[in-house]
Design a protein around this motif. Structure first.
Motif, mmCIF file in Angstrom:
data_model
loop_
_atom_site.group_PDB
_atom_site.id
_atom_site.type_symbol
_atom_site.label_atom_id
_atom_site.label_comp_id
_atom_site.label_asym_id
_atom_site.label_seq_id
_atom_site.Cartn_x
_atom_site.Cartn_y
_atom_site.Cartn_z
ATOM 1 N N ALA A 1 3.495 1.406 -1.151
ATOM 2 C CA ALA A 1 3.245 0.554 -2.322
ATOM 3 C C ALA A 1 3.755 1.187 -3.600
ATOM 4 O O ALA A 1 3.744 2.407 -3.723
ATOM 5 C CB ALA A 1 1.750 0.305 -2.451
ATOM 6 N N PRO B 1 -1.649 3.299 7.271
ATOM 7 C CA PRO B 1 -0.580 2.564 6.610
ATOM 8 C C PRO B 1 0.248 3.517 5.751
ATOM 9 O O PRO B 1 -0.142 4.657 5.555
ATOM 10 C CB PRO B 1 -1.334 1.550 5.749
ATOM 11 N N PRO B 2 1.377 3.050 5.227
ATOM 12 C CA PRO B 2 2.207 3.908 4.389
ATOM 13 C C PRO B 2 1.439 4.369 3.146
ATOM 14 O O PRO B 2 0.433 3.764 2.777
ATOM 15 C CB PRO B 2 3.379 3.013 3.995
ATOM 16 N N PRO B 3 1.935 5.402 2.490
ATOM 17 C CA PRO B 3 1.241 5.917 1.308
ATOM 18 C C PRO B 3 1.150 4.866 0.226
ATOM 19 O O PRO B 3 2.006 3.992 0.097
ATOM 20 C CB PRO B 3 2.098 7.104 0.847
ATOM 21 N N GLY B 4 0.068 4.947 -0.542
ATOM 22 C CA GLY B 4 -0.124 3.989 -1.619
ATOM 23 C C GLY B 4 -0.967 2.816 -1.205
ATOM 24 O O GLY B 4 -1.282 1.955 -2.020
ATOM 25 N N ILE B 5 -1.323 2.776 0.069
ATOM 26 C CA ILE B 5 -2.119 1.641 0.563
ATOM 27 C C ILE B 5 -3.385 2.185 1.187
ATOM 28 O O ILE B 5 -3.335 3.122 1.990
ATOM 29 C CB ILE B 5 -1.314 0.837 1.601
ATOM 30 N N LEU C 1 -6.854 -4.200 3.621
ATOM 31 C CA LEU C 1 -5.768 -3.285 3.272
ATOM 32 C C LEU C 1 -5.329 -3.647 1.856
ATOM 33 O O LEU C 1 -4.832 -4.742 1.624
ATOM 34 C CB LEU C 1 -4.575 -3.497 4.201
ATOM 35 N N VAL C 2 -5.543 -2.727 0.939
ATOM 36 C CA VAL C 2 -5.212 -3.034 -0.447
ATOM 37 C C VAL C 2 -4.413 -1.877 -1.046
ATOM 38 O O VAL C 2 -4.484 -0.757 -0.569
ATOM 39 C CB VAL C 2 -6.492 -3.267 -1.296
ATOM 40 N N PRO C 3 -3.642 -2.165 -2.089
ATOM 41 C CA PRO C 3 -2.955 -1.063 -2.783
ATOM 42 C C PRO C 3 -3.999 -0.126 -3.400
ATOM 43 O O PRO C 3 -5.075 -0.559 -3.804
ATOM 44 C CB PRO C 3 -2.131 -1.757 -3.865
ATOM 45 N N GLU D 1 -0.167 -12.311 -6.461
ATOM 46 C CA GLU D 1 -1.601 -12.516 -6.638
ATOM 47 C C GLU D 1 -2.310 -13.015 -5.391
ATOM 48 O O GLU D 1 -3.480 -12.767 -5.196
ATOM 49 C CB GLU D 1 -1.832 -13.547 -7.742
ATOM 50 N N ARG D 2 -1.607 -13.794 -4.580
ATOM 51 C CA ARG D 2 -2.274 -14.390 -3.412
ATOM 52 C C ARG D 2 -1.468 -14.047 -2.175
ATOM 53 O O ARG D 2 -0.262 -13.842 -2.242
ATOM 54 C CB ARG D 2 -2.320 -15.915 -3.539
ATOM 55 N N THR D 3 -2.112 -14.027 -1.056
ATOM 56 C CA THR D 3 -1.422 -13.766 0.201
ATOM 57 C C THR D 3 -0.495 -14.917 0.548
ATOM 58 O O THR D 3 -0.875 -16.080 0.462
ATOM 59 C CB THR D 3 -2.462 -13.613 1.334
ATOM 60 N N PRO E 1 -1.052 -9.195 -1.460
ATOM 61 C CA PRO E 1 -0.682 -8.822 -2.842
ATOM 62 C C PRO E 1 -0.567 -7.310 -2.983
ATOM 63 O O PRO E 1 -1.414 -6.553 -2.525
ATOM 64 C CB PRO E 1 -1.851 -9.356 -3.673
ATOM 65 N N ILE F 1 1.291 -5.254 -1.587
ATOM 66 C CA ILE F 1 1.716 -4.487 -0.416
ATOM 67 C C ILE F 1 3.086 -4.985 0.020
ATOM 68 O O ILE F 1 3.217 -6.097 0.532
ATOM 69 C CB ILE F 1 0.696 -4.635 0.726
ATOM 70 N N ARG G 1 -7.449 -7.440 -11.553
ATOM 71 C CA ARG G 1 -6.293 -8.199 -12.041
ATOM 72 C C ARG G 1 -6.271 -9.622 -11.482
ATOM 73 O O ARG G 1 -5.361 -10.376 -11.773
ATOM 74 C CB ARG G 1 -5.005 -7.486 -11.607
ATOM 75 N N GLY G 2 -7.212 -9.938 -10.641
ATOM 76 C CA GLY G 2 -7.246 -11.293 -10.108
ATOM 77 C C GLY G 2 -6.499 -11.449 -8.799
ATOM 78 O O GLY G 2 -6.354 -12.551 -8.294
ATOM 79 N N ARG G 3 -6.021 -10.345 -8.223
ATOM 80 C CA ARG G 3 -5.342 -10.460 -6.933
ATOM 81 C C ARG G 3 -6.388 -10.602 -5.836
ATOM 82 O O ARG G 3 -7.461 -10.011 -5.920
ATOM 83 C CB ARG G 3 -4.498 -9.216 -6.682
ATOM 84 N N VAL G 4 -6.082 -11.348 -4.822
ATOM 85 C CA VAL G 4 -7.060 -11.659 -3.778
ATOM 86 C C VAL G 4 -6.497 -11.242 -2.429
ATOM 87 O O VAL G 4 -5.360 -11.550 -2.108
ATOM 88 C CB VAL G 4 -7.365 -13.173 -3.770
ATOM 89 N N TRP G 5 -7.310 -10.527 -1.657
ATOM 90 C CA TRP G 5 -6.906 -10.121 -0.315
ATOM 91 C C TRP G 5 -7.807 -10.744 0.734
ATOM 92 O O TRP G 5 -8.983 -11.021 0.488
ATOM 93 C CB TRP G 5 -6.979 -8.585 -0.160
ATOM 94 N N ARG G 6 -7.227 -10.925 1.925
ATOM 95 C CA ARG G 6 -8.004 -11.453 3.036
ATOM 96 C C ARG G 6 -8.237 -10.301 4.011
ATOM 97 O O ARG G 6 -7.510 -9.328 4.002
ATOM 98 C CB ARG G 6 -7.214 -12.580 3.703
#
Lengths: 315, 222, 201
Positions: free
Chosen positions: B222, C76-80, C161-163, B115-117, B152, B154, C111-116
């Motif tokens: 992924a 990036p690789p596939p899926g991302i 960069l996210v799924p 969920e978090r980095t 998350p 990845i 889903r509540g996932r957080v990316w920077r």
């Protein structure tokens, strides 16, 4: 006068004298006087006088008397009416084993007064001779260079020592080639090994500061963690500084992080020219939580495990 | 004066019995709850551990880890990455290889934050016979201190490197503790059984390669 | 026989029923407020109206979203997926421009996932040619690291960069500190706005 017989008390009530008593001039209820006069031949005042007499008699009585109270007190008439007197006795000093201590209060006071300075003197003597700490091991455990010394944490074998200028940090350093093998079951950070080795040059103006550990097989790398049961050839490195090794006073924040921190390292070449050997003590180790930190780590237990006397190679 | 005898003694006795029963139940619950308490302060906030085997992803709630390769080697070296412009990567300085004091174990795994980095990985190898080895600081490419982050969803593949006497290996497992920042308390941790023991383990150790390259970590599909 | 309500101690029960939640809730609320002010937790984002929001004296407007525009950078690789968000930020005065130095961005999915933000794509030619600000450690600043000129529109490009499966439900949050955070009198007190993605592909 009508004397009421002593009747069975009703549950939940107190005796007749507790209800709305009037006090007579000498402090007692006139109705009480009826009972008193029936059971106690002495009046209040007379009984008080008797008590004072008893006290004085106890103080004046000779030591070793069996029961001073019984002596000076007018023996009461025997029988069921004598029980009030027994109730007013001072506690009997007679029970218990026969100790050679004074029986009288005055005697005991004198004993305490005499004993206190003696005890004080003993305490001072104890404090002067080091208190109740563990006695330091008097027997020196000398270790030959090349022979292993073992404590609870590790097995150390010191080989040779050399002193010289430190090319990286300036100043001078002591290097000791050694082998370390950790007997623990988990990796031990090298910083916890620092207190287990003590260096003494036999001079008050030369001391070794914090120890670092370098790996022989990776000359540029400092040891991070000492892994279990894996012998490592290492070089123990101490920076040398001026100062008295017994001067353990903790540096204040200003001293540690102030100008001293960035100051030039001490030039101890003069002292080094005069010493030709160093005594390195390997102490015992214990695995315990810290003072404020509940995590367990390795500390020195201040007991000597072995002492190496190593000749110093110069250069 | 004594009151008249109680007209319902049976009710009072059954009342007492139910009190006793209720107290016994509560006492049992209390003892059970007390037994579940963790008494050591340090253990109370220690990383929360999940276990699994190397053949499958192990879910440690804040991340999942899947061990993809276990290699034994006599020496290791850091594989250098691509230079600018995407030229052929050079094979790294194989002559800068470091000989093991024992044998090197290089474990490659895919770590995916949930969920978090997360940024930091600390790894330990449990030999299965009571000793634990920390990851070696010798390799710059290995997962360890400051490196690339785990975002998350990845997966990032990297290697952890251990050095130990080969006779210590009994049935090794690797513990991965992946966390963010400096605080490891209540972070996730996964203990992965490498499923190597006995003669299979011995064969692998005896067949240790001469030199194994430790690659930089990289993100995967992924 | 006293009345039923008195026998069941109803006044006391009522008092406990009122005071107990209060005694729990009030310290919790105070602590939450203190943490929010100190910046220890991300600020509660305010949804942007019509793609616009005002934060600490600067106006923010989302100009567009891009997906998988790698340019010459290695994909990036596939899926991302690589998701770029283009903002326009206008600081109203110098103080607002100073506050922009603390700008921070997050991407959150359903889903509540957080990316920077991922800074490794900031050297794409398209980005550098556009003269856009790619926020890094120094926050939203000009190429020399100085605060942006007040009153002028600044283009800000933030890349994540996210799924792939997260792209459809992504929301983007911009956070700026309203205070310096230097001591307790001047807490960081961050504020945040949330922008929803309308994908233009």
């Amino acid at each position: 006068m009508f004397v009421r017989p002593f009747t069975v008390r009703r549950r939940g009530t107190r005796g007749p004298s507790s209800r709305g008593c009037r006090m007579s001039p000498n402090g007692s209820n006139p109705r009480e006087a009826v009972f008193r006069s029936a059971f106690n031949p002495l009046s209040g005042r007379e009984r008080a006088r008797g008590a004072v007499r008893r006290l004085l008699g106890a103080v004046r009585a000779a030591p070793g008397a069996v029961s001073s109270f019984g002596r000076s007190f007018p023996s009461p008439p025997l029988g069921p009416l004598s029980f009030p007197f027994v109730a007013h006795h001072l506690p009997d000093l007679d029970d218990g084993p026969d100790l050679p201590l004074p029986r009288t209060v005055r005697g005991r006071v004198l004993l305490a007064a005499a004993g206190a300075p003696v005890i004080a003197l003993l305490l001072v003597a104890l404090w002067l001779t080091g208190g109740l700490d563990d006695a330091k091991a008097v027997q020196f455990k000398t270790a030959e260079p090349g022979k292993a010394v073992q404590n609870k944490l590790l097995k150390a074998t010191l080989h040779e020592a050399s002193v010289g200028a430190d090319p990286d940090l300036g100043g001078y350093r002591l290097e000791v080639r050694a082998e370390l093998e950790s007997l623990a079951d988990e990796p031990v950070p090298a910083s916890q090994l620092n207190t287990l080795f003590k260096v003494d040059f036999g001079r008050k103006d030369l001391k070794a500061e914090t120890m670092r550990v370098r790996l022989v097989r990776l000359p540029d790398t400092e040891l991070g963690d000492l892994q279990p049961k894996m012998p490592e050839e290492v070089v123990l490195v101490w920076t040398l500084a001026e100062g008295d090794p017994a001067d353990d006073k903790i540096k204040t924040a200003e001293e540690t992080f102030g100008e001293d921190f960035l100051a030039e390292p001490d030039d101890v070449s003069a002292q080094l020219a005069e010493v030709d050997k160093a005594e390195i003590t390997v102490t015992g180790a214990k695995f315990e939580p810290g003072f404020t930190d509940p995590a367990k780590r390795w500390w020195t237990d201040d007991k000597t495990a072995g002492v190496y006397t190593l000749p110093l190679e110069k250069g | 004066m004594r009151a008249a005898p109680d007209p319902r003694p049976a009710r009072r006795r059954s009342g007492r019995a139910s009190t006793v029963l209720a107290s016994a139940v509560l006492l049992a619950l209390l003892l059970g709850a007390q037994a579940l308490r963790i008494h050591d302060d340090e253990d109370r906030t220690a990383p929360i551990e999940a276990s699994g085997a190397a053949s499958e992803p192990v879910d440690a709630r804040s991340f999942t880890v899947e061990v993809v390769d276990v290699a034994f080697a006599r020496s290791v070296y850091d594989e250098s990455g691509f230079s600018f412009g995407g030229d052929e990567a050079d094979a790294g300085a194989a002559d800068g290889a470091v000989e093991a004091n024992g044998v090197w174990v290089v474990v490659t795994a895919d770590i995916t934050a949930a969920e978090r980095t997360l940024e930091r990985v600390e790894a330990e190898l449990e030999t299965g016979e009571g000793t634990t080895y920390g990851s070696s600081g010798v390799s710059m490419n290995a997962l360890g201190s400051i490196g690339d982050a785990f975002s998350p969803g990845i997966p990032r593949r990297g290697a952890v490197v251990f050095e130990l006497p080969p006779e210590r290996l009994a049935s090794p497992s690797v513990r991965f503790n992946v966390f963010s920042g400096l605080d490891r308390r209540l972070s996730g941790s996964a203990l992965v059984d490498l499923e190597l023991s006995g003669s299979e383990l011995k064969k692998a150790v005896d067949g240790a390669e001469e030199a194994v390259a430790v690659p930089q970590s990289e993100i995967r599909k992924a | 026989m006293p009345p039923l309500w008195k026998r069941l101690q109803l006044p006391y029960v009522a008092a406990v029923a009122v005071l107990l939640p209060v005694s729990v809730a009030v310290p919790w609320w105070l602590e939450e407020r203190k943490l929010a002010e100190s910046g220890a937790v991300p600020a509660d984002p305010v949804p942007a109206q019509g793609g616009r929001a005002d934060l600490a004296g600067s106006s923010w407007e989302v100009r567009g979203f891009l997906q998988d525009e790698f340019g010459e950078a290695e994909p990036p690789p596939p899926g991302i997926s690589l998701v770029d968000v283009l903002f326009r930020a206008v600081p109203s005065d110098e103080a607002a421009a100073e506050k922009l130095l603390s700008c921070d961005f997050r991407a959150e999915d359903g889903r509540g996932r957080v990316w920077r933000p991922d800074g490794s794509f900031s050297t794409r030619a398209a980005v550098t040619e556009a003269g856009a600000v790619t926020p890094g450690l120094g926050g939203c600043a000009d190429p020399e690291g100085e605060p942006l000129p007040p009153g002028e529109k600044a283009g800000v490009i933030v890349s994540f960069l996210v799924p792939e499966d997260a792209v459809d439900s992504l929301v983007f949050q911009v956070q700026v500190d309203t205070g310096s955070g230097e001591d307790e009198e001047h807490p960081r007190a961050p504020v945040a706005a949330e922008f929803r993605a309308e994908k233009k592909n």
